[in-house]
Write an enzyme that holds these catalytic residues in place. Structure first.
Site, PDB file in Angstrom:
ATOM      1  N   GLU A  17       0.848  -1.195   0.000  1.00 14.71           N
ATOM      2  CA  GLU A  17       0.000   0.000   0.000  1.00 14.71           C
ATOM      3  C   GLU A  17       0.882   1.244   0.000  1.00 14.71           C
ATOM      4  OE1 GLU A  17      -3.450  -0.063   2.511  1.00 14.71           O
ATOM      5  OE2 GLU A  17      -3.049   1.976   3.205  1.00 14.71           O
ATOM      6  N   THR A  51      -3.800   5.064  -1.343  1.00 18.76           N
ATOM      7  CA  THR A  51      -4.834   5.628  -0.481  1.00 18.76           C
ATOM      8  C   THR A  51      -5.482   6.846  -1.127  1.00 18.76           C
ATOM      9  OG1 THR A  51      -3.267   7.027   0.699  1.00 18.76           O
ATOM     10  CG2 THR A  51      -3.676   4.838   1.609  1.00 18.76           C
ATOM     11  N   ALA A  54      -7.249  11.292   3.383  1.00 22.04           N
ATOM     12  CA  ALA A  54      -8.188  11.307   4.505  1.00 22.04           C
ATOM     13  C   ALA A  54      -8.943  12.640   4.489  1.00 22.04           C
ATOM     14  CB  ALA A  54      -7.443  11.127   5.816  1.00 22.04           C
ATOM     15  N   HIS A  79      -8.076   3.223  -3.442  1.00 18.87           N
ATOM     16  CA  HIS A  79      -8.914   3.435  -2.262  1.00 18.87           C
ATOM     17  C   HIS A  79      -9.871   4.577  -2.621  1.00 18.87           C
ATOM     18  CE1 HIS A  79      -5.798   1.786   0.842  1.00 18.87           C
ATOM     19  NE2 HIS A  79      -5.609   1.241  -0.336  1.00 18.87           N
ATOM     20  N   ARG A 109     -16.043   4.122   3.751  1.00 22.28           N
ATOM     21  CA  ARG A 109     -16.737   5.340   4.169  1.00 22.28           C
ATOM     22  C   ARG A 109     -15.737   6.482   4.236  1.00 22.28           C
ATOM     23  NH1 ARG A 109     -18.324   6.614  10.250  1.00 22.28           N
ATOM     24  NH2 ARG A 109     -16.056   6.852  10.248  1.00 22.28           N
ATOM     25  N   GLY A 110     -14.554   6.207   4.780  1.00 27.39           N
ATOM     26  CA  GLY A 110     -13.546   7.250   4.998  1.00 27.39           C
ATOM     27  C   GLY A 110     -13.568   7.703   6.446  1.00 27.39           C
ATOM     28  N   ASP A 111     -12.423   8.165   6.916  1.00 30.55           N
ATOM     29  CA  ASP A 111     -12.333   8.712   8.272  1.00 30.55           C
ATOM     30  C   ASP A 111     -12.976  10.089   8.282  1.00 30.55           C
ATOM     31  OD1 ASP A 111     -11.163   6.789   9.919  1.00 30.55           O
ATOM     32  OD2 ASP A 111      -9.194   7.166   9.030  1.00 30.55           O
ATOM     33  N   LYS A 168     -21.969  -5.653   3.252  1.00 34.34           N
ATOM     34  CA  LYS A 168     -21.081  -5.253   2.148  1.00 34.34           C
ATOM     35  C   LYS A 168     -20.956  -6.416   1.151  1.00 34.34           C
ATOM     36  CE  LYS A 168     -18.232  -2.273   5.138  1.00 34.34           C
ATOM     37  NZ  LYS A 168     -16.887  -1.919   5.630  1.00 34.34           N
ATOM     38  N   LYS A 292       8.145   3.441   1.504  1.00 27.69           N
ATOM     39  CA  LYS A 292       9.543   3.147   1.812  1.00 27.69           C
ATOM     40  C   LYS A 292       9.932   1.833   1.145  1.00 27.69           C
ATOM     41  CE  LYS A 292       9.803   5.456   6.236  1.00 27.69           C
ATOM     42  NZ  LYS A 292       8.938   5.445   7.387  1.00 27.69           N
TER      43      LYS A 292
HETATM   44  P1  FAD Z   1     -18.159   1.583   7.285  1.00 30.21           P
HETATM   45  O1  FAD Z   1     -18.092   0.151   6.941  1.00 30.21           O
HETATM   46  O2  FAD Z   1     -19.197   2.419   6.602  1.00 30.21           O
HETATM   47  O3  FAD Z   1     -18.333   1.677   8.867  1.00 30.21           O
HETATM   48  C1  FAD Z   1     -18.205   2.906   9.553  1.00 30.21           C
HETATM   49  C2  FAD Z   1     -18.916   2.806  10.899  1.00 30.21           C
HETATM   50  O4  FAD Z   1     -20.333   2.820  10.704  1.00 30.21           O
HETATM   51  C3  FAD Z   1     -18.623   1.523  11.679  1.00 30.21           C
HETATM   52  O5  FAD Z   1     -18.618   1.827  13.045  1.00 30.21           O
HETATM   53  C4  FAD Z   1     -19.775   0.594  11.326  1.00 30.21           C
HETATM   54  O6  FAD Z   1     -20.028  -0.345  12.359  1.00 30.21           O
HETATM   55  C5  FAD Z   1     -20.920   1.581  11.149  1.00 30.21           C
HETATM   56  N1  FAD Z   1     -21.861   1.210  10.087  1.00 30.21           N
HETATM   57  C6  FAD Z   1     -21.565   0.677   8.885  1.00 30.21           C
HETATM   58  N2  FAD Z   1     -22.690   0.513   8.142  1.00 30.21           N
HETATM   59  C7  FAD Z   1     -23.706   0.967   8.908  1.00 30.21           C
HETATM   60  C8  FAD Z   1     -25.104   1.084   8.720  1.00 30.21           C
HETATM   61  N3  FAD Z   1     -25.689   0.688   7.555  1.00 30.21           N
HETATM   62  N4  FAD Z   1     -25.865   1.620   9.725  1.00 30.21           N
HETATM   63  C9  FAD Z   1     -25.297   2.032  10.883  1.00 30.21           C
HETATM   64  N5  FAD Z   1     -23.953   1.926  11.122  1.00 30.21           N
HETATM   65  C10 FAD Z   1     -23.185   1.417  10.153  1.00 30.21           C
HETATM   66  N6  FAD Z   1      -9.510   6.138   5.010  1.00 30.21           N
HETATM   67  C11 FAD Z   1      -9.298   7.157   4.123  1.00 30.21           C
HETATM   68  O7  FAD Z   1      -9.806   8.264   4.329  1.00 30.21           O
HETATM   69  N7  FAD Z   1      -8.530   6.959   3.005  1.00 30.21           N
HETATM   70  C12 FAD Z   1      -7.971   5.748   2.715  1.00 30.21           C
HETATM   71  O8  FAD Z   1      -7.305   5.584   1.704  1.00 30.21           O
HETATM   72  C13 FAD Z   1      -8.167   4.673   3.641  1.00 30.21           C
HETATM   73  N8  FAD Z   1      -7.639   3.453   3.405  1.00 30.21           N
HETATM   74  C14 FAD Z   1      -7.928   2.405   4.241  1.00 30.21           C
HETATM   75  C15 FAD Z   1      -7.440   1.127   3.933  1.00 30.21           C
HETATM   76  C16 FAD Z   1      -7.761   0.042   4.736  1.00 30.21           C
HETATM   77  C17 FAD Z   1      -7.227  -1.335   4.368  1.00 30.21           C
HETATM   78  C18 FAD Z   1      -8.595   0.223   5.876  1.00 30.21           C
HETATM   79  C19 FAD Z   1      -8.960  -0.942   6.734  1.00 30.21           C
HETATM   80  C20 FAD Z   1      -9.057   1.483   6.204  1.00 30.21           C
HETATM   81  C21 FAD Z   1      -8.742   2.581   5.390  1.00 30.21           C
HETATM   82  N9  FAD Z   1      -9.210   3.870   5.662  1.00 30.21           N
HETATM   83  C22 FAD Z   1      -8.967   4.918   4.793  1.00 30.21           C
HETATM   84  C23 FAD Z   1      -9.916   4.134   6.920  1.00 30.21           C
HETATM   85  C24 FAD Z   1     -11.428   4.007   6.815  1.00 30.21           C
HETATM   86  O9  FAD Z   1     -11.915   4.970   5.918  1.00 30.21           O
HETATM   87  C25 FAD Z   1     -11.949   4.221   8.237  1.00 30.21           C
HETATM   88  O10 FAD Z   1     -11.671   3.119   9.041  1.00 30.21           O
HETATM   89  C26 FAD Z   1     -13.383   4.676   8.365  1.00 30.21           C
HETATM   90  O11 FAD Z   1     -13.548   5.249   9.652  1.00 30.21           O
HETATM   91  C27 FAD Z   1     -14.410   3.571   8.215  1.00 30.21           C
HETATM   92  O12 FAD Z   1     -14.474   3.116   6.929  1.00 30.21           O
HETATM   93  P2  FAD Z   1     -15.325   1.799   6.579  1.00 30.21           P
HETATM   94  O13 FAD Z   1     -15.324   1.656   5.124  1.00 30.21           O
HETATM   95  O14 FAD Z   1     -14.890   0.666   7.426  1.00 30.21           O
HETATM   96  O15 FAD Z   1     -16.770   2.322   7.082  1.00 30.21           O
END
Ligand code: FAD
Length: 308
Positions: A17, A51, A54, A79, A109-111, A168, A292
């Site tokens: 990544e 990525t 964020a 991503h 979803r994104g952070d 999903k 890196k």
């Molecule tokens: P979701 O699956 O949508 O979940 C988010 C939260 O909402 C969880 O608490 C879940 O339990 C809850 N939820 C989900 N669906 C529902 C629903 N229908 N109703 C109610 N609650 C629900 N972030 C970036 O910004 N850029 C990146 O490039 C990036 N790369 C990543 C790569 C990897 C491998 C991983 C694991 C994460 C990455 N992230 C990145 C971080 C990620 O965006 C965050 O962890 C984010 O906070 C959650 O994304 P998610 O897709 O898991 O969200």
């Protein structure tokens, strides 16, 4: 079946990544002739992901990085997040990926940026993004989704989190890429639980190499609330470099020696972690390469993962 899931069906996949560099120097180091990307390619990864900034920031260079990955012969994975994106904007960006020959997307979803309570876009969750991608683009994309073995930091329960992961899959996702997890007992419990919940998608495990004390603590605690197991805590304690009441005037040499010793201990720790993961029924190892080469190459060599 997509190319990536096909690989995962037959053997363990191996991938890196990267993130889009923020400066010209960073871009030259990563993408220039003989740069980090060229060197990573010598290890023949099955795919390399990049990525998406964020909070929707620093997205600009993502496509050039993905183009370079493709041009050098690895499968690119983009991503993509819901943050600040309208349906129209999502459609345009995904079409742009296809126009560039990028057919794998990690749907997130994104952070949420600090202080935000929602995505600020048309879609609220990754489940909605997966559904939208399938509705708009059919089978043109292989879709990866995030899985959080310790539960997402904001989930109301691990069970709820797993049920959304199942959703999903039901919406059409192809495989899981996991959040960093150093807690192997929890990982094994999570693997059992997702399989019992009917989630059959291959699990590609995200490995955050333990290279430096500050970034290790930062990665675990700044966003994700990840457990730092006793063995890793011990490595941090033994090489402690932050304000230290017992050695308030520690010399630069001493600090440099501790950082070097931490790196060696961290690499060994990461290799043991990879060994444990490999016997957990997973389908791939995804190394956060952090743009890196040198330390990542040592890890690949020490763990033997490129010959999986
Ligand atoms: P979701 O699956 O949508 O979940 C988010 C939260 O909402 C969880 O608490 C879940 O339990 C809850 N939820 C989900 N669906 C529902 C629903 N229908 N109703 C109610 N609650 C629900 N972030 C970036 O910004 N850029 C990146 O490039 C990036 N790369 C990543 C790569 C990897 C491998 C991983 C694991 C994460 C990455 N992230 C990145 C971080 C990620 O965006 C965050 O962890 C984010 O906070 C959650 O994304 P998610 O897709 O898991 O969200």
């Amino acid at each position: 079946m997509s190319k990536l899931t096909d690989i995962m069906k037959n053997r363990m996949a191996f991938s890196f990544e990267l993130f889009p560099p923020k400066t010209e120097k960073g871009t030259a180091t990563l993408l220039g002739e003989g740069g980090v990307l060229d060197k990573l390619m010598t290890m023949k990864p099955d795919y390399i992901s990049c990525t998406y900034g964020a909070g929707g920031t620093n997205v600009g260079l993502q496509v050039p990085v993905l183009d370079a990955i493709k041009a050098k012969g690895a499968d690119p994975v983009a991503h993509f997040t819901c943050i600040g994106n309208t349906r129209e904007g999502i459609r345009e960006q995904l079409q742009n990926y296809l126009d560039h020959g990028i057919e794998n997307v990690l749907a997130l979803r994104g952070d949420l940026p600090f202080g935000w309570t929602g995505t600020g876009g048309d879609l609220r969750y990754a489940t909605e993004l997966v559904k939208f991608i399938r509705q708009e683009f059919g089978d043109k994309f292989t879709i990866a989704v995030a899985g959080s073995p310790e539960g997402h930091i904001a989930c109301r329960s691990l069970e709820a989190d797993i049920s959304f992961l199942k959703q999903k899959q039901d919406e059409g996702a192809d495989f899981i890429m996991t959040q960093l997890c150093w807690d192997m007992d929890q990982f094994r419990r999570w693997m059992d639980a997702i399989r019992k919940a009917g989630i059959t998608m291959p699990v590609d495990v995200g490995i955050m190499p333990v290279l430096a004390m500050d970034s290790t603590i930062n990665m675990a605690l700044s966003r994700n609330g990840c457990v730092i197991p006793r063995a890793l805590s011990e490595i941090i304690s033994k090489h402690w470099i932050f304000p230290n009441p017992f050695a308030p005037n520690e010399s630069e040499e001493s600090i440099a020696a501790k950082k070097a010793a931490f790196l060696e201990a961290g690499l060994e720790y990461t290799v043991r972690l990879i060994d444990e993961y490999r016997v957990c029924g997973i389908s791939g190892i995804h190394l956060y390469a952090l743009n890196k080469y040198e330390h990542v190459a040592r890890l690949v060599e020490m763990s033997g993962i490129k010959d999986m």
